[in-house]
Write an enzyme that holds these catalytic residues in place. Sequence first.
Site, PDB file in Angstrom:
ATOM      1  CG  HIS A  36      -3.354   0.056  -6.500  1.00 12.69           C
ATOM      2  ND1 HIS A  36      -3.647   0.631  -5.284  1.00 12.69           N
ATOM      3  CD2 HIS A  36      -3.570  -1.275  -6.324  1.00 12.69           C
ATOM      4  CE1 HIS A  36      -4.024  -0.301  -4.420  1.00 12.69           C
ATOM      5  NE2 HIS A  36      -3.993  -1.472  -5.041  1.00 12.69           N
TER       6      HIS A  36
ATOM      7  NE  ARG B 186      -4.327  -1.193   0.161  1.00  9.17           N
ATOM      8  CZ  ARG B 186      -4.539  -2.204  -0.703  1.00  9.17           C
ATOM      9  NH1 ARG B 186      -3.641  -2.481  -1.629  1.00  9.17           N
ATOM     10  NH2 ARG B 186      -5.648  -2.901  -0.667  1.00  9.17           N
TER      11      ARG B 186
END
Length: 321
Positions: free
Chosen positions: A284, A236
């Site tokens: 992502h 993350r």
Amino acid sequence: MTTDLPVLVVALAPDADAGRWFDAFREHLPGFEILSPQDEPDPSRVRYAAAWKHESGALAPYRGAKAIFSLGAGVDHLLVDRALPAGVPLARTVDPDLTNRMSEWVVLHVLLHHRQQRLYDYQQFEKLWVDDQYQPAAKDVRVGIMGLGVLGRDAARKLTVMGFDVAGWSRSPKTVPGVVSFAGRDGLKPFLARTQVLVVLLPLTEATRGILNAELFAGLARDGHAGGAKLINAGRGGLQVEADIVTAIEHGVLRAATLDVFETEPLPKTSELWHHPAITITPHNAAISDPASVAASLAARIEAHENGQPLDHLVARDKGY
Ligand code: NDP
Ligand code: OXD
């Protein structure tokens, strides 16, 4: 049309491919009515919910649900919702297709740095034939994976097949054939000291936020090919301090980085990361959740639970993953 079927509520981000998710759940869970929060289902009929970056508060009415599933492996997007019904178990996605996708991405980027592909791209562009470049063998490269969970273990196994010298770091010790396991606070320093290529597959929690910072980078090995260590983060963005990554590269502490996740997503156009020659960026998408595959695996878990099996891959709310 109203039915008496139990309901699965599917709560998605506005930009999600809702049609594919609803079609896939309808195919795999014919015994359920599949509705969104906007359909305002009667909460007493809602037996399960499945969410990806849902609007905070949207799941609050479903206090009687048997479980809320994250449609991704991470659950930080669920836990930011302070109105999540307190007593409902949370479970996350573990799906072979998602796991394979992540390992593909990890192996690709370990190899990209190991085989210096960005340098060869540059030399090709400049029509430079340089034939005296030393290439170490995979067995002489020490890869360290932070987060030896479902994704980290699969990536570790695949990297060992490629011949890399792999270690992992997690909260609790792990047994993965051919992989050296380090655990907890005490294990971090020796883990970093041996790591030339750092792969990060940690969840974002209170304990891991900002963990990829100047102090951690300073503890990495510097004896890899061409100096500083390489950083590869698909965990993350909240794990990393981006200014510290840039400084560490400037000072030779890090040699290069591949980042799939960012402090702010989408990565702002003003970010200096975009054009940094030592940084490779992916948006992502290291491992997307494919609706067909994830709906099939969640449906199988729901059916097993309906048949009396305990839920698996539960989330510990206090730990944050
Ligand atoms: P798991 O829960 O299976 O694994 C998490 C691992 O992190 C475990 O080994 C756990 O240790 C370790 N860990 C957690 N907290 C700490 C800590 N404080 N110190 C040391 N180790 C810690 O998750 P997954 O492997 O399925 O997924 C990992 C993450 O990958 C997700 O949370 C998500 O953020 C990210 N992800 C990113 C995607 C992308 O496309 N970029 C796609 C999918 C996931 P232990 O085993 O001891 O509990
Ligand atoms: C996930 C993700 O957590 O895609 O699955 O980030």
